[in-house]
Scaffold this active site. Structure first.
Site, short mmCIF file in Angstrom:
data_model
loop_
_atom_site.label_atom_id
_atom_site.label_comp_id
_atom_site.label_asym_id
_atom_site.label_seq_id
_atom_site.Cartn_x
_atom_site.Cartn_y
_atom_site.Cartn_z
N VAL B 99 1.90 1.45 1.04
CA VAL B 99 2.14 0.15 0.90
C VAL B 99 0.99 -0.62 0.88
O VAL B 99 0.07 0.14 1.71
CB VAL B 99 3.04 -0.29 1.99
CG1 VAL B 99 3.39 -1.85 1.86
CG2 VAL B 99 4.25 0.48 2.29
N CYS B 100 0.49 -1.45 -0.08
CA CYS B 100 -0.29 -2.18 -0.04
C CYS B 100 -1.68 -1.26 -0.20
O CYS B 100 -1.72 -0.68 -1.24
CB CYS B 100 -0.72 -3.21 1.29
SG CYS B 100 -1.44 -4.64 1.00
N THR B 101 -2.70 -1.74 0.33
CA THR B 101 -4.02 -1.11 0.17
C THR B 101 -3.96 0.43 0.78
O THR B 101 -4.99 1.13 0.71
CB THR B 101 -5.20 -1.96 0.75
OG1 THR B 101 -5.14 -2.29 1.98
CG2 THR B 101 -5.39 -3.03 -0.23
N ALA B 149 3.39 -2.06 -3.85
CA ALA B 149 2.54 -3.23 -4.02
C ALA B 149 2.24 -3.94 -2.60
O ALA B 149 2.66 -3.23 -1.45
CB ALA B 149 2.84 -4.19 -5.07
#
Lengths: 209, 209
Positions: B99-101, B149
Site C-alpha cells: 500500500v502507498c510507498t 495507491a
C-alpha cells in the site's frame, strides 16, 4: 487541539484508525489514545495490540472525542468510569464523535438522548432504546455530536469534521494526502445494495449481533 | 492462511489497518504483525504504538505479505534483513502486496523488476528507478503482486484480493460488514481531481517528499 481516542478490549481497528488518520493530520493537533485500563489493548480479531498510555482521568478536557465500535462495545454499556468520563468531557469538548457501534456507548452514557444519530446498520435500531432517533445516513451531525455508520464510515465522518474544524481546503488536502478516491470493486457496502445471498453469507460467516 | 503485516518505525497506520480489517476477516485466517525489530513500533504521527511480537525470521512462510508505506519507508530502502526476508517469502507466498510507498520497498528489494505497480501519487515515478513500470491505477495486480495507491487505497486492494482468495460472495460480505459504501464529502482524492489551491495547501501543510 487535543483529540482523545477511546479504546477498550475487542475494539474494531478501522473504526478508530480511519478518523485518526484524517483528524490526526490537522495542524496543531495532538492525539492521545485513552482507556479505562491503559496498557496493551487488544482488538476484536485478537492479532492487534495498541499501547495505550493514558487513563481516562489523565485526559479531562479533550477538544474532540472519538469512540469506535466493535464486539467489545457490548461490555461498555453499563454505567461506570467510561460513561462518567464521557458525560464529563461532553460538557467541555467541541466534538463528541462515534463510529459504528460506538454510538451505542454514547447513547448508553445518556448523552445522545433526543438527538439524531447513526450506527452500524446491524445495530442502528438499538439507538431507539436510549431515546435517540436512529438515522440511516452515513454521517449524522446533530449539535456537537458527529456519528458515523459502520467501520469504514469513520473516514467520511472525519473528513466532514475536518472541514468544519479546519476549513474545506485543509480537509481536501488531507483527502489528497491519503488519496481517498475510493473505488470499491463491488457494490455491496449497504444492506440495500448487497445481494440477498451476500447478506446471508455475512450472517453465516460472522454471525453479528 | 497466514497473513504477515510488516511494520517499521514511522509507518502510516491506515496503510496497514485498511487491508488488515478486510483480509483479517477472511475465514481460516491468521494475521501476524512482523518487524525487523519487534516490540512497540511507533507510527508517523507518533501517537500510535502497535505491539509487534514476531521477528521476520519467525514468519518464514506467510501466504500473504502486506507492506505499507509512510515516511519511514525511506529508511527501509537499503538492502538488509527486511529485503532478504521479502525476497525469501516472495518465493513461497501466494500474494505479495503493498500500500502507498510500500511498493518502493518491494521494488528496492528487487522483486518488482519488470512488473507494473502503483504507489502514492507523490512517489509513483520513483518506481521506475527500480525497473518497475509506474502505473497510475488505484489497484494494480501483476502476477502475484498486488499494489495499491496511497493510504486509503489499501482497502480497495484488499477487497479485490479477498475476492480472488475467497470468492466474490465472501469479499462482498466483508464489504457489507465494514459498511464500505464510501461517501467522501469532497472530490479531492487524486491530484487530477483536487483544485490547484488544495494541492498547494497540501505541500504547505505536509511537505511530502
Amino acid at each position: 487541539m487535543q483529540i482523545a481516542i477511546v479504546l477498550y478490549p475487542d475494539f474494531t481497528a478501522l473504526d478508530v484508525i480511519g478518523p485518526y488518520e484524517v483528524l490526526g493530520r490537522l495542524p496543531d493537533t495532538e492525539v492521545v489514545f485513552v482507556a479505562e485500563n491503559p496498557g496493551l489493548v487488544r482488538n476484536d480479531l485478537g492479532s492487534l495490540s495498541i499501547n495505550v498510555v493514558a487513563q481516562l482521568a489523565e485526559v479531562p478536557n479533550p477538544d474532540v472525542v472519538i469512540v469506535g465500535g466493535g464486539p467489545g462495545q457490548a461490555d461498555q454499556m453499563a454505567d461506570g468510569a467510561l460513561h462518567t468520563w464521557l458525560r464529563s468531557v461532553d460538557r467541555s469538548s467541541t466534538w463528541m464523535t462515534s463510529v459504528c457501534t460506538g454510538s451505542l456507548i454514547l447513547a448508553a452514557a445518556g448523552i445522545l438522548a433526543g438527538r439524531r444519530a447513526t450506527s452500524h446498520w446491524g445495530a442502528l435500531e438499538q439507538l431507539a432504546e436510549f431515546g435517540v432517533t436512529p438515522t440511516d445516513e452515513r454521517v449524522v451531525i446533530d449539535g456537537h455530536y458527529a456519528t458515523a455508520a459502520g467501520v469504514s464510515a469513520g473516514i467520511d465522518m472525519a473528513l466532514t469534521l475536518a472541514g468544519l474544524i479546519a476549513g474545506d481546503d485543509v480537509a481536501q488536502a488531507v483527502q489528497l494526502l491519503i488519496e481517498y478516491a475510493p473505488q470499491p470493486p463491488y457494490n455491496s457496502g449497504t444492506k440495500d445494495a448487497a445481494p440477498a445471498e451476500v447478506v446471508e453469507k455475512l450472517f453465516t460467516l460472522f454471525a453479528p449481533s
